[in-house]
Design a protein around this motif. Structure first.
Motif, PDB file in Angstrom:
ATOM      1  N   SER A  75      15.119  16.011  30.401  1.00 21.78           N
ATOM      2  CA  SER A  75      16.547  16.163  30.712  1.00 21.78           C
ATOM      3  C   SER A  75      17.406  15.921  29.480  1.00 21.78           C
ATOM      4  CB  SER A  75      16.946  15.203  31.834  1.00 21.78           C
ATOM      5  OG  SER A  75      17.011  13.856  31.373  1.00 21.78           O
ATOM      6  N   GLN A  76      16.987  14.987  28.630  1.00 19.55           N
ATOM      7  CA  GLN A  76      17.736  14.713  27.405  1.00 19.55           C
ATOM      8  C   GLN A  76      17.624  15.869  26.415  1.00 19.55           C
ATOM      9  OE1 GLN A  76      19.578  12.349  28.948  1.00 19.55           O
ATOM     10  NE2 GLN A  76      19.846  11.662  26.841  1.00 19.55           N
ATOM     11  N   SER A  77      16.487  16.531  26.406  1.00 18.10           N
ATOM     12  CA  SER A  77      16.342  17.715  25.550  1.00 18.10           C
ATOM     13  C   SER A  77      17.297  18.814  26.004  1.00 18.10           C
ATOM     14  CB  SER A  77      14.891  18.221  25.593  1.00 18.10           C
ATOM     15  OG  SER A  77      14.021  17.302  24.976  1.00 18.10           O
ATOM     16  N   ILE A  78      17.397  18.993  27.315  1.00 18.45           N
ATOM     17  CA  ILE A  78      18.322  19.995  27.847  1.00 18.45           C
ATOM     18  C   ILE A  78      19.761  19.606  27.517  1.00 18.45           C
ATOM     19  CG2 ILE A  78      19.186  21.065  29.966  1.00 18.45           C
ATOM     20  CD1 ILE A  78      16.331  20.687  31.115  1.00 18.45           C
ATOM     21  N   ALA A  79      20.065  18.328  27.656  1.00 17.51           N
ATOM     22  CA  ALA A  79      21.410  17.850  27.322  1.00 17.51           C
ATOM     23  C   ALA A  79      21.726  18.082  25.853  1.00 17.51           C
ATOM     24  CB  ALA A  79      21.531  16.368  27.670  1.00 17.51           C
ATOM     25  N   ALA A  80      20.728  17.860  24.985  1.00 18.00           N
ATOM     26  CA  ALA A  80      20.938  18.074  23.545  1.00 18.00           C
ATOM     27  C   ALA A  80      21.210  19.537  23.247  1.00 18.00           C
ATOM     28  CB  ALA A  80      19.721  17.589  22.764  1.00 18.00           C
TER      29      ALA A  80
END
Length: 356
Positions: A16-21
Protein backbone atom coordinates in the motif's frame (compact mmCIF):
# COMPACT_ATOMS: atom_id res chain seq x y z
CA UNK A 1 -0.10 -23.59 3.28
CA UNK A 2 0.11 -21.80 6.61
CA UNK A 3 1.02 -18.12 6.73
CA UNK A 4 2.06 -15.70 9.41
CA UNK A 5 -0.77 -13.19 9.71
CA UNK A 6 1.45 -10.42 11.01
CA UNK A 7 3.81 -10.89 8.10
CA UNK A 8 0.89 -10.81 5.66
CA UNK A 9 -0.39 -7.59 7.18
CA UNK A 10 3.09 -6.07 7.12
CA UNK A 11 3.54 -7.03 3.48
CA UNK A 12 0.11 -5.64 2.55
CA UNK A 13 1.08 -2.39 4.24
CA UNK A 14 4.37 -2.34 2.32
CA UNK A 15 2.48 -2.72 -0.97
CA UNK A 16 0.00 0.00 0.00
CA UNK A 17 2.90 2.36 0.72
CA UNK A 18 4.38 1.63 -2.70
CA UNK A 19 1.06 2.56 -4.28
CA UNK A 20 0.92 5.70 -2.15
CA UNK A 21 4.45 6.62 -3.26
CA UNK A 22 3.44 6.24 -6.91
CA UNK A 23 0.44 8.52 -6.35
CA UNK A 24 2.69 11.02 -4.61
CA UNK A 25 4.96 11.19 -7.66
CA UNK A 26 2.01 12.32 -9.77
CA UNK A 27 0.59 14.75 -7.21
CA UNK A 28 3.99 16.21 -6.33
CA UNK A 29 4.58 16.73 -10.04
CA UNK A 30 1.36 18.77 -10.22
CA UNK A 31 2.52 20.84 -7.27
CA UNK A 32 5.90 21.37 -8.88
CA UNK A 33 4.28 22.41 -12.18
CA UNK A 34 2.09 24.93 -10.35
CA UNK A 35 5.01 26.29 -8.34
CA UNK A 36 3.40 25.42 -5.01
CA UNK A 37 6.59 24.45 -3.21
CA UNK A 38 8.20 27.72 -4.24
CA UNK A 39 5.05 29.64 -3.27
CA UNK A 40 5.14 28.17 0.24
CA UNK A 41 8.86 28.84 0.46
CA UNK A 42 8.30 32.50 -0.41
CA UNK A 43 5.15 33.03 1.66
CA UNK A 44 6.09 31.06 4.76
CA UNK A 45 3.54 29.08 6.80
CA UNK A 46 0.15 29.43 5.13
CA UNK A 47 -3.40 28.16 5.37
CA UNK A 48 -5.04 26.85 2.22
CA UNK A 49 -7.04 30.11 2.05
CA UNK A 50 -3.87 32.19 2.26
CA UNK A 51 -2.12 30.08 -0.37
CA UNK A 52 -5.16 30.41 -2.63
CA UNK A 53 -4.89 34.19 -2.42
CA UNK A 54 -1.15 34.05 -3.06
CA UNK A 55 -1.38 31.75 -6.08
CA UNK A 56 -4.84 32.52 -7.47
CA UNK A 57 -5.68 28.81 -7.39
CA UNK A 58 -8.82 27.07 -6.09
CA UNK A 59 -8.81 26.76 -2.29
CA UNK A 60 -10.51 23.38 -2.06
CA UNK A 61 -8.03 21.70 -4.40
CA UNK A 62 -5.14 23.36 -2.60
CA UNK A 63 -6.44 22.18 0.77
CA UNK A 64 -6.55 18.55 -0.31
CA UNK A 65 -3.14 18.77 -1.97
CA UNK A 66 -1.61 20.37 1.13
CA UNK A 67 -3.07 17.68 3.36
CA UNK A 68 -1.78 14.97 1.06
CA UNK A 69 1.70 16.48 1.02
CA UNK A 70 1.73 16.75 4.80
CA UNK A 71 0.79 13.06 5.04
CA UNK A 72 3.62 12.31 2.60
CA UNK A 73 5.91 14.22 4.99
CA UNK A 74 6.95 16.57 2.22
CA UNK A 75 5.30 19.54 3.95
CA UNK A 76 5.05 20.51 7.62
CA UNK A 77 1.70 21.10 9.37
CA UNK A 78 0.90 23.19 12.45
CA UNK A 79 -2.52 22.11 13.80
CA UNK A 80 -3.10 25.09 16.09
CA UNK A 81 -2.90 27.54 13.17
CA UNK A 82 -3.98 25.10 10.42
CA UNK A 83 -0.94 26.26 8.46
CA UNK A 84 1.35 24.35 6.13
CA UNK A 85 5.00 25.09 5.48
CA UNK A 86 8.08 23.70 3.75
CA UNK A 87 11.21 22.99 5.76
CA UNK A 88 14.63 24.33 4.86
CA UNK A 89 15.73 20.78 4.05
CA UNK A 90 12.75 20.15 1.78
CA UNK A 91 13.43 23.45 0.00
CA UNK A 92 16.87 22.18 -1.04
CA UNK A 93 15.32 19.06 -2.55
CA UNK A 94 12.11 20.50 -4.02
CA UNK A 95 12.82 24.17 -4.81
CA UNK A 96 16.50 25.00 -5.23
CA UNK A 97 17.62 23.96 -8.70
CA UNK A 98 21.19 24.95 -7.80
CA UNK A 99 21.26 22.55 -4.85
CA UNK A 100 23.18 19.26 -5.09
CA UNK A 101 20.14 17.66 -3.45
CA UNK A 102 17.56 18.97 -5.94
CA UNK A 103 15.38 16.09 -7.06
CA UNK A 104 11.97 17.54 -7.88
CA UNK A 105 12.60 16.98 -11.59
CA UNK A 106 12.42 13.28 -10.77
CA UNK A 107 8.65 13.71 -10.44
CA UNK A 108 8.53 15.01 -14.00
CA UNK A 109 10.61 12.14 -15.32
CA UNK A 110 8.43 9.60 -13.50
CA UNK A 111 5.26 10.99 -15.02
CA UNK A 112 6.72 11.19 -18.52
CA UNK A 113 7.73 7.54 -18.25
CA UNK A 114 4.26 6.30 -17.32
CA UNK A 115 3.41 6.11 -20.99
CA UNK A 116 6.21 3.55 -21.33
CA UNK A 117 4.44 1.16 -18.95
CA UNK A 118 1.91 0.16 -21.57
CA UNK A 119 4.78 -0.93 -23.83
CA UNK A 120 6.39 -3.18 -21.23
CA UNK A 121 4.23 -6.30 -21.78
CA UNK A 122 5.26 -6.29 -25.44
CA UNK A 123 8.90 -5.76 -24.42
CA UNK A 124 8.68 -8.85 -22.22
CA UNK A 125 7.32 -10.83 -25.16
CA UNK A 126 9.65 -9.55 -27.90
CA UNK A 127 12.71 -8.34 -26.02
CA UNK A 128 12.53 -4.95 -27.75
CA UNK A 129 12.69 -1.81 -25.63
CA UNK A 130 12.18 1.88 -26.34
CA UNK A 131 14.73 4.45 -27.45
CA UNK A 132 15.01 7.74 -25.61
CA UNK A 133 13.24 9.47 -28.48
CA UNK A 134 10.31 7.08 -28.14
CA UNK A 135 9.55 8.75 -24.81
CA UNK A 136 9.17 12.18 -26.42
CA UNK A 137 10.89 15.53 -25.83
CA UNK A 138 9.75 15.88 -22.22
CA UNK A 139 11.92 12.92 -21.22
CA UNK A 140 15.04 14.63 -22.60
CA UNK A 141 14.19 17.81 -20.69
CA UNK A 142 13.44 15.93 -17.49
CA UNK A 143 16.70 14.00 -17.55
CA UNK A 144 18.59 17.21 -18.34
CA UNK A 145 17.14 18.83 -15.22
CA UNK A 146 17.76 15.74 -13.13
CA UNK A 147 21.47 15.48 -13.96
CA UNK A 148 22.81 18.98 -14.23
CA UNK A 149 24.38 19.77 -10.85
CA UNK A 150 27.70 17.94 -11.29
CA UNK A 151 28.43 19.25 -14.81
CA UNK A 152 27.62 22.81 -13.77
CA UNK A 153 29.36 22.95 -10.41
CA UNK A 154 31.87 20.13 -9.99
CA UNK A 155 33.10 18.98 -13.39
CA UNK A 156 35.66 21.74 -14.02
CA UNK A 157 36.39 22.55 -10.38
CA UNK A 158 36.77 19.04 -8.94
CA UNK A 159 36.72 16.24 -11.52
CA UNK A 160 38.85 17.49 -14.43
CA UNK A 161 41.69 18.52 -12.07
CA UNK A 162 41.99 14.84 -11.05
CA UNK A 163 43.04 13.97 -14.63
CA UNK A 164 46.80 14.22 -14.92
CA UNK A 165 47.75 17.48 -16.67
CA UNK A 166 44.30 17.86 -18.23
CA UNK A 167 43.46 21.37 -17.04
CA UNK A 168 46.77 22.70 -18.37
CA UNK A 169 46.12 21.01 -21.73
CA UNK A 170 42.61 22.43 -21.90
CA UNK A 171 44.00 25.89 -21.15
CA UNK A 172 46.48 25.57 -24.03
CA UNK A 173 43.89 24.19 -26.40
CA UNK A 174 42.91 20.61 -27.30
CA UNK A 175 40.09 18.76 -29.06
CA UNK A 176 37.39 17.33 -26.82
CA UNK A 177 34.49 15.00 -27.64
CA UNK A 178 31.49 14.51 -25.37
CA UNK A 179 29.95 11.27 -26.65
CA UNK A 180 26.27 11.01 -25.83
CA UNK A 181 26.26 14.67 -24.83
CA UNK A 182 22.50 14.83 -24.26
CA UNK A 183 21.37 18.42 -23.81
CA UNK A 184 25.00 19.57 -23.81
CA UNK A 185 25.15 20.82 -20.23
CA UNK A 186 28.61 19.39 -19.48
CA UNK A 187 29.89 20.17 -22.97
CA UNK A 188 28.85 23.81 -22.88
CA UNK A 189 30.11 24.37 -19.36
CA UNK A 190 33.55 22.95 -20.21
CA UNK A 191 33.69 25.04 -23.38
CA UNK A 192 32.92 28.19 -21.42
CA UNK A 193 35.70 27.45 -18.95
CA UNK A 194 38.28 26.59 -21.64
CA UNK A 195 37.83 28.90 -24.65
CA UNK A 196 41.12 27.82 -26.28
CA UNK A 197 39.91 24.24 -26.73
CA UNK A 198 37.46 22.91 -29.31
CA UNK A 199 34.49 20.90 -28.09
CA UNK A 200 32.32 18.49 -30.08
CA UNK A 201 29.13 16.98 -28.72
CA UNK A 202 28.00 13.72 -30.31
CA UNK A 203 24.39 12.64 -29.81
CA UNK A 204 21.90 10.30 -31.46
CA UNK A 205 18.61 11.47 -29.90
CA UNK A 206 16.88 14.15 -31.93
CA UNK A 207 15.12 15.51 -28.84
CA UNK A 208 18.42 15.79 -26.97
CA UNK A 209 20.03 17.38 -30.03
CA UNK A 210 17.28 20.00 -30.10
CA UNK A 211 17.88 20.79 -26.44
CA UNK A 212 21.65 20.93 -27.00
CA UNK A 213 21.28 23.38 -29.89
CA UNK A 214 18.92 25.50 -27.81
CA UNK A 215 21.31 25.55 -24.87
CA UNK A 216 24.23 26.38 -27.16
CA UNK A 217 22.38 29.34 -28.65
CA UNK A 218 21.81 30.63 -25.12
CA UNK A 219 25.48 30.21 -24.24
CA UNK A 220 26.73 32.04 -27.36
CA UNK A 221 29.98 30.06 -27.59
CA UNK A 222 32.12 29.77 -30.72
CA UNK A 223 34.21 26.75 -29.71
CA UNK A 224 31.38 24.17 -29.62
CA UNK A 225 29.89 22.01 -32.35
CA UNK A 226 26.89 19.72 -31.87
CA UNK A 227 27.08 16.61 -34.06
CA UNK A 228 24.25 14.28 -35.07
CA UNK A 229 25.80 10.81 -34.90
CA UNK A 230 23.23 9.55 -37.39
CA UNK A 231 24.84 11.78 -40.01
CA UNK A 232 28.44 12.10 -38.79
CA UNK A 233 29.77 9.30 -36.60
CA UNK A 234 32.73 9.67 -34.28
CA UNK A 235 35.89 9.90 -36.45
CA UNK A 236 38.42 7.07 -36.36
CA UNK A 237 41.51 9.26 -36.83
CA UNK A 238 42.76 9.48 -33.21
CA UNK A 239 42.05 13.22 -33.32
CA UNK A 240 40.62 13.76 -29.82
CA UNK A 241 42.79 14.46 -26.80
CA UNK A 242 39.90 14.07 -24.35
CA UNK A 243 36.75 12.00 -24.75
CA UNK A 244 33.97 12.18 -22.16
CA UNK A 245 30.97 9.96 -21.55
CA UNK A 246 28.57 10.85 -18.75
CA UNK A 247 26.06 8.10 -17.89
CA UNK A 248 26.05 6.82 -21.46
CA UNK A 249 27.66 3.39 -21.82
CA UNK A 250 24.96 1.47 -19.95
CA UNK A 251 22.26 3.04 -22.15
CA UNK A 252 23.50 2.03 -25.60
CA UNK A 253 22.41 -1.17 -27.38
CA UNK A 254 25.95 -2.03 -28.50
CA UNK A 255 28.44 -0.77 -25.89
CA UNK A 256 31.32 -2.78 -27.35
CA UNK A 257 30.93 -0.85 -30.61
CA UNK A 258 30.89 2.44 -28.70
CA UNK A 259 34.07 1.56 -26.79
CA UNK A 260 35.78 0.52 -30.02
CA UNK A 261 34.76 3.81 -31.66
CA UNK A 262 36.11 5.80 -28.71
CA UNK A 263 39.39 3.89 -28.86
CA UNK A 264 39.76 4.77 -32.55
CA UNK A 265 38.86 8.42 -31.96
CA UNK A 266 41.23 9.09 -29.08
CA UNK A 267 44.87 10.03 -29.56
CA UNK A 268 47.58 7.64 -28.31
CA UNK A 269 48.26 9.95 -25.36
CA UNK A 270 44.63 10.94 -24.89
CA UNK A 271 42.25 10.42 -21.99
CA UNK A 272 38.74 9.07 -21.73
CA UNK A 273 36.79 10.45 -18.76
CA UNK A 274 34.01 7.96 -18.15
CA UNK A 275 31.23 8.45 -15.64
CA UNK A 276 28.66 5.77 -15.00
CA UNK A 277 26.24 4.61 -12.33
CA UNK A 278 27.75 3.28 -9.11
CA UNK A 279 26.86 -0.34 -8.53
CA UNK A 280 28.23 -3.65 -7.32
CA UNK A 281 29.32 -6.61 -9.47
CA UNK A 282 26.60 -8.95 -8.15
CA UNK A 283 22.87 -8.62 -7.65
CA UNK A 284 23.19 -9.88 -4.08
CA UNK A 285 25.48 -6.95 -3.26
CA UNK A 286 23.15 -4.46 -4.91
CA UNK A 287 20.18 -5.99 -3.10
CA UNK A 288 21.80 -5.81 0.32
CA UNK A 289 24.24 -2.90 0.10
CA UNK A 290 23.01 -0.49 -2.57
CA UNK A 291 20.39 1.86 -1.09
CA UNK A 292 19.47 3.11 -4.57
CA UNK A 293 18.95 -0.32 -6.12
CA UNK A 294 15.14 -0.22 -5.82
CA UNK A 295 15.03 3.10 -7.67
CA UNK A 296 17.71 2.18 -10.20
CA UNK A 297 16.22 -1.16 -11.28
CA UNK A 298 12.88 0.55 -11.82
CA UNK A 299 14.48 3.35 -13.79
CA UNK A 300 16.38 0.75 -15.80
CA UNK A 301 13.27 -1.06 -17.02
CA UNK A 302 11.51 2.17 -17.93
CA UNK A 303 14.49 3.97 -19.51
CA UNK A 304 18.05 2.66 -19.43
CA UNK A 305 17.77 -1.07 -20.11
CA UNK A 306 14.87 -0.28 -22.42
CA UNK A 307 17.17 1.98 -24.45
CA UNK A 308 19.92 -0.63 -24.36
CA UNK A 309 17.48 -3.14 -25.87
CA UNK A 310 15.81 -0.79 -28.33
CA UNK A 311 17.64 -2.48 -31.21
CA UNK A 312 17.64 -6.16 -32.08
CA UNK A 313 20.24 -8.12 -30.08
CA UNK A 314 20.98 -5.12 -27.89
CA UNK A 315 23.27 -5.86 -24.95
CA UNK A 316 20.85 -4.53 -22.34
CA UNK A 317 23.42 -3.60 -19.70
CA UNK A 318 20.86 -1.61 -17.75
CA UNK A 319 21.29 1.15 -15.18
CA UNK A 320 23.44 -0.92 -12.81
CA UNK A 321 25.16 -2.97 -15.50
CA UNK A 322 28.36 -1.00 -16.14
CA UNK A 323 29.97 -1.36 -12.73
CA UNK A 324 33.71 -0.96 -12.23
CA UNK A 325 34.47 -4.64 -12.82
CA UNK A 326 32.55 -4.69 -16.10
CA UNK A 327 34.09 -1.36 -17.11
CA UNK A 328 37.61 -2.68 -16.57
CA UNK A 329 36.91 -5.82 -18.59
CA UNK A 330 35.17 -4.09 -21.49
CA UNK A 331 37.70 -1.27 -21.83
CA UNK A 332 40.56 -3.79 -21.87
CA UNK A 333 38.80 -5.73 -24.62
CA UNK A 334 38.46 -2.48 -26.59
CA UNK A 335 42.22 -1.92 -26.47
CA UNK A 336 42.63 0.43 -23.50
CA UNK A 337 45.54 -0.41 -21.23
CA UNK A 338 45.20 2.06 -18.33
CA UNK A 339 42.21 2.30 -15.99
CA UNK A 340 41.99 4.36 -12.81
CA UNK A 341 39.01 5.10 -10.61
CA UNK A 342 39.01 8.76 -9.59
CA UNK A 343 38.84 9.80 -5.97
CA UNK A 344 35.74 11.84 -6.62
CA UNK A 345 32.46 9.95 -6.62
CA UNK A 346 28.97 10.68 -5.38
CA UNK A 347 25.89 8.75 -4.32
CA UNK A 348 25.00 8.04 -7.95
CA UNK A 349 28.16 7.96 -10.05
CA UNK A 350 31.71 6.65 -10.22
CA UNK A 351 34.30 8.34 -12.44
CA UNK A 352 37.13 6.65 -14.33
CA UNK A 353 40.25 7.86 -16.11
CA UNK A 354 40.89 5.49 -19.04
CA UNK A 355 43.83 5.68 -21.42
CA UNK A 356 45.03 3.78 -24.53
Amino acid sequence: MSVNRRKVEAFAYQVSQSIAAAMNCSLAYVGDQLGLYEALSDAGPSTSEELAKTTGLHERWLREWLRHQACARQLEYEPTSDKFSISAEAQLVLCDKDSPYYFASGFAVYNVLQDAVKHLPNAFRTGMGMSYDDHGPACATGIENLNNYVPRYLLTSTILPELDGMCESLDRGIRVADVGCGAGVALIHMAGEYPNSQFFGYEISRHALNRAHENLRGANLKNVEIVDVNKNPLPDDESFDLVCTFDVVHDVPFPNQMLSAIRKAISPKGTWLCSDIRSFPTFEENLNDNPSAFLMYGFSMLVCMSSAMSEKNGAGLGTLGFNEQVAREMTAEAGFTQFRKLEYENATNSYYEIRP
